[in-house]
Design a protein around this motif. Structure first.
Motif, PDB file in Angstrom:
ATOM      1  N   ASP A   1       0.802  -1.602  -0.058  1.00 56.00           N
ATOM      2  CA  ASP A   1      -0.519  -0.365  -0.168  1.00 56.00           C
ATOM      3  C   ASP A   1       1.140   1.522   0.119  1.00 56.00           C
ATOM      4  OD1 ASP A   1      -2.404  -1.505  -0.128  1.00 56.00           O
ATOM      5  OD2 ASP A   1      -2.625  -1.598   2.064  1.00 56.00           O
ATOM      6  N   SER A   2       2.296   1.345   0.428  1.00 53.43           N
ATOM      7  CA  SER A   2       2.785   2.455   0.904  1.00 53.43           C
ATOM      8  C   SER A   2       3.333   2.464  -0.570  1.00 53.43           C
ATOM      9  CB  SER A   2       3.755   1.978   1.563  1.00 53.43           C
ATOM     10  OG  SER A   2       4.477   1.681   1.111  1.00 53.43           O
ATOM     11  N   LEU A   3       3.731   1.707  -1.746  1.00 59.22           N
ATOM     12  CA  LEU A   3       3.783   2.034  -3.357  1.00 59.22           C
ATOM     13  C   LEU A   3       2.662   3.187  -4.187  1.00 59.22           C
ATOM     14  CD1 LEU A   3       5.848  -1.353  -3.726  1.00 59.22           C
ATOM     15  CD2 LEU A   3       6.410   0.703  -3.009  1.00 59.22           C
ATOM     16  N   GLU A   4       1.238   3.138  -3.584  1.00 55.33           N
ATOM     17  CA  GLU A   4       0.933   3.763  -4.143  1.00 55.33           C
ATOM     18  C   GLU A   4       0.431   5.094  -4.366  1.00 55.33           C
ATOM     19  OE1 GLU A   4      -3.091   1.679  -3.749  1.00 55.33           O
ATOM     20  OE2 GLU A   4      -1.922  -0.533  -4.327  1.00 55.33           O
ATOM     21  N   GLY A   5      -0.082   6.374  -5.507  1.00 52.94           N
ATOM     22  CA  GLY A   5      -0.371   7.619  -4.915  1.00 52.94           C
ATOM     23  C   GLY A   5       0.903   8.493  -4.574  1.00 52.94           C
TER      24      GLY A   5
END
Length: 153
Positions: free
Chosen positions: A51-55
């Motif tokens: 999740d830390s790779l999105e946005g």
């Protein structure tokens, strides 16, 4: 780290930057007797799970393009040779690499261990989160038959 070209076999491993473009990890992270040599490496700074790779993200990544591990690890799995160096395709920005210091012969003090343990999960992803553990630890190198530091949980 990816083990095969079909990207079915991947794992999150821990490494330490010793220069902005060189990291050290365990030899077993890059070469396994059954699986062979790792096929690709992507190193992250600030990784906290998929999740830390999105946005908008503060996570940086670099690809590894050269790997070196001792023949003693590849041929004999010698524990004292279980390390590897990975040259990254670019330098990480705004990071401070680990300073080398000689290991003292004896020690009795609080130590902090940081890494991405594969036995811990976050949202179903093993090794996705950096964990920190600390406590009083001691050792005397002359008491170790192979002169390697070991830890027990």
């Amino acid at each position: 780290m990816k083990r095969d070209k079909d990207k079915r076999s991947s794992a999150c491993r821990t490494g330490w930057l010793i220069r902005e473009d060189i990291l050290v990890t365990a030899g077993h992270c890059v070469f396994n007797q059954g699986l062979g040599l790792v096929r690709s490496i992507k190193a992250y700074i600030g990784y906290k799970g998929k999740d830390s790779l999105e946005g908008e993200t503060s996570v940086e990544s670099r690809h590894g393009y050269r790997v070196a591990t001792p023949a003693g690890w590849v041929e004999r799995r010698s524990r004292s040779k279980d390390f590897a160096f990975v040259r990254l395709a670019g330098r990480f920005d705004n990071v401070k690499s680990i300073k080398y210091e000689d290991t003292p012969d004896t020690l009795q003090e609080e130590l902090c261990i940081v890494g991405y343990p594969g036995d811990k999960e976050q949202n179903g992803e093993k090794g996705a989160r950096m964990w920190v553990g600390s406590g009083i630890a001691g050792y005397e190198m002359s008491m170790e038959s192979d002169a390697l530091l070991k830890y027990a949980t």
